[in-house]
Motif scaffolding. Structure first.
Motif, PDB file in Angstrom:
ATOM      1  N   VAL A   1       9.859   0.599 -12.041  1.00  0.00           N
ATOM      2  CA  VAL A   1       8.818   1.142 -11.167  1.00  0.00           C
ATOM      3  C   VAL A   1       7.467   0.527 -11.503  1.00  0.00           C
ATOM      4  CG1 VAL A   1      10.000   3.341 -10.810  1.00  0.00           C
ATOM      5  CG2 VAL A   1       8.435   3.092 -12.738  1.00  0.00           C
ATOM      6  N   CYS A   2       6.596   0.481 -10.505  1.00  0.00           N
ATOM      7  CA  CYS A   2       5.216   0.067 -10.735  1.00  0.00           C
ATOM      8  C   CYS A   2       4.305   0.991  -9.931  1.00  0.00           C
ATOM      9  CB  CYS A   2       4.986  -1.393 -10.357  1.00  0.00           C
ATOM     10  SG  CYS A   2       5.230  -1.788  -8.602  1.00  0.00           S
ATOM     11  N   GLU A   3       3.127   1.237 -10.480  1.00  0.00           N
ATOM     12  CA  GLU A   3       2.149   2.076  -9.793  1.00  0.00           C
ATOM     13  C   GLU A   3       1.407   1.249  -8.755  1.00  0.00           C
ATOM     14  OE1 GLU A   3      -1.930   4.594 -10.760  1.00  0.00           O
ATOM     15  OE2 GLU A   3      -0.511   4.218 -12.401  1.00  0.00           O
ATOM     16  N   VAL A   4       1.210   1.817  -7.580  1.00  0.00           N
ATOM     17  CA  VAL A   4       0.506   1.100  -6.518  1.00  0.00           C
ATOM     18  C   VAL A   4      -0.596   1.987  -5.939  1.00  0.00           C
ATOM     19  CG1 VAL A   4       2.619  -0.159  -5.937  1.00  0.00           C
ATOM     20  CG2 VAL A   4       2.001   1.853  -4.617  1.00  0.00           C
ATOM     21  N   TYR A   5      -1.540   1.338  -5.294  1.00  0.00           N
ATOM     22  CA  TYR A   5      -2.658   1.998  -4.613  1.00  0.00           C
ATOM     23  C   TYR A   5      -2.785   1.292  -3.266  1.00  0.00           C
ATOM     24  CZ  TYR A   5      -7.626   3.411  -3.953  1.00  0.00           C
ATOM     25  OH  TYR A   5      -8.829   3.899  -3.471  1.00  0.00           O
ATOM     26  N   PRO A   6      -2.161   1.829  -2.213  1.00  0.00           N
ATOM     27  CA  PRO A   6      -2.096   1.120  -0.936  1.00  0.00           C
ATOM     28  C   PRO A   6      -3.433   0.615  -0.414  1.00  0.00           C
ATOM     29  CG  PRO A   6      -0.593   2.978  -0.899  1.00  0.00           C
ATOM     30  CD  PRO A   6      -1.381   3.080  -2.180  1.00  0.00           C
ATOM     31  N   ALA A   7      -4.483   1.419  -0.495  1.00  0.00           N
ATOM     32  CA  ALA A   7      -5.782   0.985   0.022  1.00  0.00           C
ATOM     33  C   ALA A   7      -6.254  -0.277  -0.692  1.00  0.00           C
ATOM     34  CB  ALA A   7      -6.812   2.093  -0.114  1.00  0.00           C
ATOM     35  N   ALA A   8      -6.038  -0.331  -2.009  1.00  0.00           N
ATOM     36  CA  ALA A   8      -6.463  -1.504  -2.777  1.00  0.00           C
ATOM     37  C   ALA A   8      -5.606  -2.716  -2.434  1.00  0.00           C
ATOM     38  CB  ALA A   8      -6.383  -1.202  -4.270  1.00  0.00           C
ATOM     39  N   ALA A   9      -4.310  -2.510  -2.233  1.00  0.00           N
ATOM     40  CA  ALA A   9      -3.438  -3.611  -1.839  1.00  0.00           C
ATOM     41  C   ALA A   9      -3.855  -4.160  -0.475  1.00  0.00           C
ATOM     42  CB  ALA A   9      -1.984  -3.147  -1.808  1.00  0.00           C
ATOM     43  N   LEU A  10      -4.127  -3.251   0.450  1.00  0.00           N
ATOM     44  CA  LEU A  10      -4.534  -3.676   1.795  1.00  0.00           C
ATOM     45  C   LEU A  10      -5.844  -4.448   1.759  1.00  0.00           C
ATOM     46  CD1 LEU A  10      -3.600  -0.413   3.726  1.00  0.00           C
ATOM     47  CD2 LEU A  10      -2.479  -2.634   3.963  1.00  0.00           C
ATOM     48  N   LYS A  11      -6.781  -3.981   0.944  1.00  0.00           N
ATOM     49  CA  LYS A  11      -8.053  -4.701   0.852  1.00  0.00           C
ATOM     50  C   LYS A  11      -7.841  -6.069   0.221  1.00  0.00           C
ATOM     51  CE  LYS A  11     -12.912  -4.313  -0.396  1.00  0.00           C
ATOM     52  NZ  LYS A  11     -13.997  -3.478  -0.973  1.00  0.00           N
ATOM     53  N   SER A  12      -6.966  -6.152  -0.767  1.00  0.00           N
ATOM     54  CA  SER A  12      -6.663  -7.445  -1.383  1.00  0.00           C
ATOM     55  C   SER A  12      -6.116  -8.420  -0.357  1.00  0.00           C
ATOM     56  CB  SER A  12      -5.654  -7.263  -2.517  1.00  0.00           C
ATOM     57  OG  SER A  12      -6.171  -6.453  -3.556  1.00  0.00           O
ATOM     58  N   TRP A  13      -5.332  -7.907   0.580  1.00  0.00           N
ATOM     59  CA  TRP A  13      -4.748  -8.747   1.633  1.00  0.00           C
ATOM     60  C   TRP A  13      -5.687  -8.924   2.826  1.00  0.00           C
ATOM     61  CZ3 TRP A  13       0.097  -5.359   0.853  1.00  0.00           C
ATOM     62  CH2 TRP A  13       0.957  -5.952  -0.101  1.00  0.00           C
ATOM     63  N   HIS A  14      -6.875  -8.348   2.755  1.00  0.00           N
ATOM     64  CA  HIS A  14      -7.870  -8.429   3.844  1.00  0.00           C
ATOM     65  C   HIS A  14      -7.347  -7.772   5.120  1.00  0.00           C
ATOM     66  CE1 HIS A  14     -10.182 -11.054   1.248  1.00  0.00           C
ATOM     67  NE2 HIS A  14      -9.121 -11.834   1.109  1.00  0.00           N
ATOM     68  N   LEU A  15      -6.690  -6.649   4.946  1.00  0.00           N
ATOM     69  CA  LEU A  15      -6.209  -5.853   6.076  1.00  0.00           C
ATOM     70  C   LEU A  15      -7.011  -4.550   6.151  1.00  0.00           C
ATOM     71  CD1 LEU A  15      -2.337  -6.218   5.543  1.00  0.00           C
ATOM     72  CD2 LEU A  15      -3.901  -7.750   6.760  1.00  0.00           C
ATOM     73  N   ILE A  16      -6.848  -3.816   7.241  1.00  0.00           N
ATOM     74  CA  ILE A  16      -7.505  -2.514   7.373  1.00  0.00           C
ATOM     75  C   ILE A  16      -7.118  -1.642   6.186  1.00  0.00           C
ATOM     76  CG2 ILE A  16      -7.574  -0.373   8.715  1.00  0.00           C
ATOM     77  CD1 ILE A  16      -7.098  -2.088  11.216  1.00  0.00           C
ATOM     78  N   HIS A  17      -8.103  -1.090   5.489  1.00  0.00           N
ATOM     79  CA  HIS A  17      -7.782  -0.277   4.315  1.00  0.00           C
ATOM     80  C   HIS A  17      -8.517   1.066   4.313  1.00  0.00           C
ATOM     81  CE1 HIS A  17     -11.507  -2.314   3.148  1.00  0.00           C
ATOM     82  NE2 HIS A  17     -11.696  -1.334   2.259  1.00  0.00           N
ATOM     83  N   ARG A  18      -9.292   1.318   5.340  1.00  0.00           N
ATOM     84  CA  ARG A  18     -10.020   2.585   5.430  1.00  0.00           C
ATOM     85  C   ARG A  18      -9.852   3.181   6.822  1.00  0.00           C
ATOM     86  NH1 ARG A  18     -15.833   1.324   2.421  1.00  0.00           N
ATOM     87  NH2 ARG A  18     -15.024   1.325   0.281  1.00  0.00           N
ATOM     88  N   ARG A  19      -9.958   4.508   6.858  1.00  0.00           N
ATOM     89  CA  ARG A  19      -9.939   5.255   8.116  1.00  0.00           C
ATOM     90  C   ARG A  19      -8.712   4.934   8.973  1.00  0.00           C
ATOM     91  NH1 ARG A  19     -15.409   4.706   7.018  1.00  0.00           N
ATOM     92  NH2 ARG A  19     -15.588   2.626   7.892  1.00  0.00           N
ATOM     93  N   TYR A  20      -7.559   4.850   8.317  1.00  0.00           N
ATOM     94  CA  TYR A  20      -6.308   4.703   9.069  1.00  0.00           C
ATOM     95  C   TYR A  20      -5.394   5.910   8.878  1.00  0.00           C
ATOM     96  CZ  TYR A  20      -3.942   3.361   4.692  1.00  0.00           C
ATOM     97  OH  TYR A  20      -3.427   3.350   3.409  1.00  0.00           O
ATOM     98  N   LYS A  21      -5.898   6.910   8.140  1.00  0.00           N
ATOM     99  CA  LYS A  21      -5.080   8.081   7.856  1.00  0.00           C
ATOM    100  C   LYS A  21      -5.449   9.255   8.769  1.00  0.00           C
ATOM    101  CE  LYS A  21      -4.031   6.829   3.118  1.00  0.00           C
ATOM    102  NZ  LYS A  21      -3.756   7.310   1.757  1.00  0.00           N
ATOM    103  N   LYS A  22      -4.564  10.211   8.815  1.00  0.00           N
ATOM    104  CA  LYS A  22      -4.697  11.442   9.605  1.00  0.00           C
ATOM    105  C   LYS A  22      -4.435  11.171  11.091  1.00  0.00           C
ATOM    106  CE  LYS A  22      -7.784  13.669   6.299  1.00  0.00           C
ATOM    107  NZ  LYS A  22      -9.045  14.407   6.087  1.00  0.00           N
TER     108      LYS A  22
END
Length: 243
Positions: free
Chosen positions: A145-166
Motif C-alpha cells: 500500500v501507499c498513501e495518496v492525496y488525490p488533490a496533490a496528484a492532480l495538481k502534479s499532473w496539471h489537472l483540475i484539483h480544486r472545487r470538483y467535489k460535492k
C-alpha cells in the motif's frame, strides 16, 4: 496486473473504491471495478488481490504529537520552551504534509487536529488486519500500500484539483474526467464513467489507483534518507514524479 484505489472515509457508506487493470503490457488500462460503499472486508480483499493499492488517508500521526500525547498520559511532559506557531505546527503536521506544502503549495488536512483523524483511525485497524494476514504495509509506501492525496496528484499532473467535489460541482468532475481521458488515452471506463462523474469519492479512488500504478513503477517521489525514519512512522504521501 491490477491496482486498487481507496478513498477511505470513517463510514463505509462514503468509502469509494476502484480497481484498474493493466493489460497488454500497459497498452490498455481498464476500470475493472468501482463502488461507493465499501466495508472493511471489501477493502481487505481489494488490497490482497492488487499488486499495489493507493489509499487516500493519513497512515500515521506526527511523531512529536504521538510522543507528547504519550508523555501527557503518563504525566511526564517536558515543559516546552514555547507553545508558539512552530511548536503547534510540529504537533499538527507530519513531515510528508510539510513536503507536499513546500512542493505544491497544498496543505493536507491535519490528522491530529482535523476530522481526517476518523478515517485514519479506521485505517489503523485495517493496517493491523492486513499485517496480520502477512502483507507488507510499510507506511513509507514500499510495500503493498501507499498513501495518496488525490488533490496533490492532480495538481502534479496539471489537472483540475480544486472545487470538483460535492453535488454542486458535477460539471467540474465531468471536465476532470475528460482531462483524465486525455492524459491516459488507453483508459477504458468499462461502464463506470458516469459513476466517477456522479461521485467524487469514486473519482478520488480512481485517481488513487492511478497513483498506485505510478508508485509500483517507481514514478512517485519517495522519502529521502533524512525523511525515511519519520515516513516509516507517520506515513508518506506518494506524489507523481512528473520531473
Amino acid at each position: 496486473m491490477s491496482f486498487a484505489g481507496i478513498d477511505l472515509a470513517s463510514d463505509p457508506k462514503r468509502t469509494g473504491v476502484a480497481v484498474i487493470r493493466e493489460e497488454h503490457a500497459g497498452e490498455r488500462l481498464v476500470v475493472h471495478h468501482a463502488l461507493l460503499g465499501a466495508d472493511d472486508d471489501h477493502i481487505v480483499k481489494l488490497v490482497e488481490e492488487s499488486q499495489k493499492a493507493g489509499v487516500d488517508v493519513p497512515f500515521g500521526w506526527p511523531r512529536p504529537f504521538v510522543e507528547h500525547i504519550a508523555s501527557h498520559a503518563a504525566g511526564s511532559v517536558e515543559v516546552p520552551k514555547t507553545t508558539g506557531p512552530d511548536w503547534r505546527r510540529s504537533m499538527a503536521l507530519r513531515r510528508t504534509d510539510m513536503f507536499v506544502h513546500s512542493r505544491l503549495g497544498l496543505t493536507p488536512l491535519s490528522v491530529s487536529t482535523d476530522r481526517i483523524a476518523y478515517p485514519a483511525m479506521r485505517w489503523s485497524a485495517l493496517e493491523a488486519r492486513l499485517r496480520a494476514s502477512g502483507l507488507d504495509c510499510s507506511r513509507n509506501g514500499t510495500g503493498r500500500v501507499c498513501e495518496v492525496y488525490p488533490a496533490a496528484a492532480l495538481k502534479s499532473w496539471h489537472l483540475i484539483h480544486r472545487r470538483y467535489k460535492k453535488t454542486a460541482n458535477a460539471t467540474a468532475r465531468d471536465e476532470l474526467v475528460g482531462q483524465v481521458e486525455e492524459r491516459w488515452p488507453s483508459l477504458e471506463w468499462n461502464g463506470f464513467r458516469a459513476l466517477a462523474v456522479q461521485s467524487d469519492d469514486v473519482l478520488d479512488a480512481i485517481i488513487a489507483a492511478l497513483v498506485a500504478r505510478e508508485s509500483s513503477q517507481g514514478r512517485t517521489i519517495r522519502p529521502s534518507r533524512e525523511q525515511q525514519a519519520d515516513a516509516m512512522v507517520e506515513g508518506w504521501i506518494h506524489l507523481p514524479n512528473v520531473d
